[in-house]
Design an enzyme around this catalytic site. Structure first.
Site, short mmCIF file in Angstrom:
data_model
loop_
_atom_site.label_atom_id
_atom_site.label_comp_id
_atom_site.label_asym_id
_atom_site.label_seq_id
_atom_site.Cartn_x
_atom_site.Cartn_y
_atom_site.Cartn_z
CG ASP A 179 22.59 -5.96 -50.87
OD1 ASP A 179 21.72 -5.35 -50.23
OD2 ASP A 179 23.75 -6.12 -50.46
CE1 TYR A 194 15.25 -7.57 -45.90
CE2 TYR A 194 14.34 -9.62 -46.76
CZ TYR A 194 14.18 -8.29 -46.41
OH TYR A 194 12.97 -7.68 -46.57
CG PHE A 204 11.47 -5.62 -50.60
CD1 PHE A 204 11.97 -4.70 -49.68
CD2 PHE A 204 11.45 -5.26 -51.95
CE1 PHE A 204 12.44 -3.46 -50.09
CE2 PHE A 204 11.92 -4.02 -52.36
CZ PHE A 204 12.42 -3.11 -51.43
CG HIS A 208 14.07 1.99 -49.83
ND1 HIS A 208 13.91 1.25 -48.67
CD2 HIS A 208 14.60 1.14 -50.74
CE1 HIS A 208 14.33 0.01 -48.88
NE2 HIS A 208 14.75 -0.09 -50.12
#
Length: 217
Positions: A62, A64, A75, A184
């Site tokens: 989701d 920031y 990202f 991740h």
């Protein structure tokens, strides 16, 4: 969003699930809380990367939750915000794999303009409250986006990092598309399979093998 996305997503956009989602989103932006990203950037990933031009998909979780960071691309952050930890690790892996990234700071817009769909599974968040808009319907919307890419004949690369991204594998036709999985890039997990994954060179090798221009990462 671009016309080809609207056309591909039309069956989902007519569902009760989408109507409930859109009612929630409108109420959230109209309410007293700060919702991220800014409303004009809500579908930024789809605006910058038409379906017909999508060559790679990178899936985030989701946006920031810190104001001034999220701008609609997974990202990515805009200057003067420095790259957050997960993005720093992504840029480090790129440098180790194919050489220094060709972007300014943490702004991944150049990737999106080359056909990299930087898609979060959840497109909005309340400021300072990670995952606050989970299970409100965004997951169904972004699943429909992934299915739309998978349904095309043109091969694409799906870069799936972490358990939540890997859960999308059943949505993708692996007979046509390349699925790359790894841990991740978060500092909590990057040393457990993200560093050294070489996804960026592997993605470009696949694209080149299928007559497509490699991505300038």
């Amino acid at each position: 969003m671009k016309t080809d996305w609207r056309d591909a997503l039309a069956p989902y956009l007519r569902t009760d699930g989408f109507r409930r989602l859109w009612a929630f989103v409108k109420a959230a932006y109209a309410g007293p809380d700060t919702i991220l990203p800014a409303q004009e950037n809500l579908c930024r990933a789809l605006q910058l990367c038409p379906l017909a031009e999508t060559r790679a998909v990178i899936l985030g979780q989701d946006p920031y939750p810190t104001p001034g960071q999220a701008h609609g691309l997974a990202f990515s952050v805009l200057p003067p915000t420095p790259p957050p930890p997960s993005l720093r690790n992504i840029l480090q892996e790129i440098a180790d794999d194919v050489g220094p990234a060709h972007i300014q700071g943490g702004d991944l817009t150049p990737w999106a303009r080359q056909g990299v769909l930087l898609l979060n599974a959840i497109l909005t968040v309340r400021a300072h409250a990670p995952l606050s808009h989970a299970r409100q319907g965004w997951e169904g919307f972004t699943d429909a986006v992934i299915r739309a890419v998978s349904a095309r004949e043109r091969p694409a690369v799906f870069l799936l990092w972490g358990a939540q991204a890997k859960a999308k594998i059943p949505l993708i036709d692996a007979s046509r598309h390349l699925i790359l999985t790894a841990a991740h890039p978060s500092p909590l997990s990057a040393h457990h399979g993200f560093f050294g994954c070489r996804h960026f060179s592997k993605a470009n090798a696949f694209l080149a093998a299928h007559g497509q221009t490699p991505i300038v990462w």
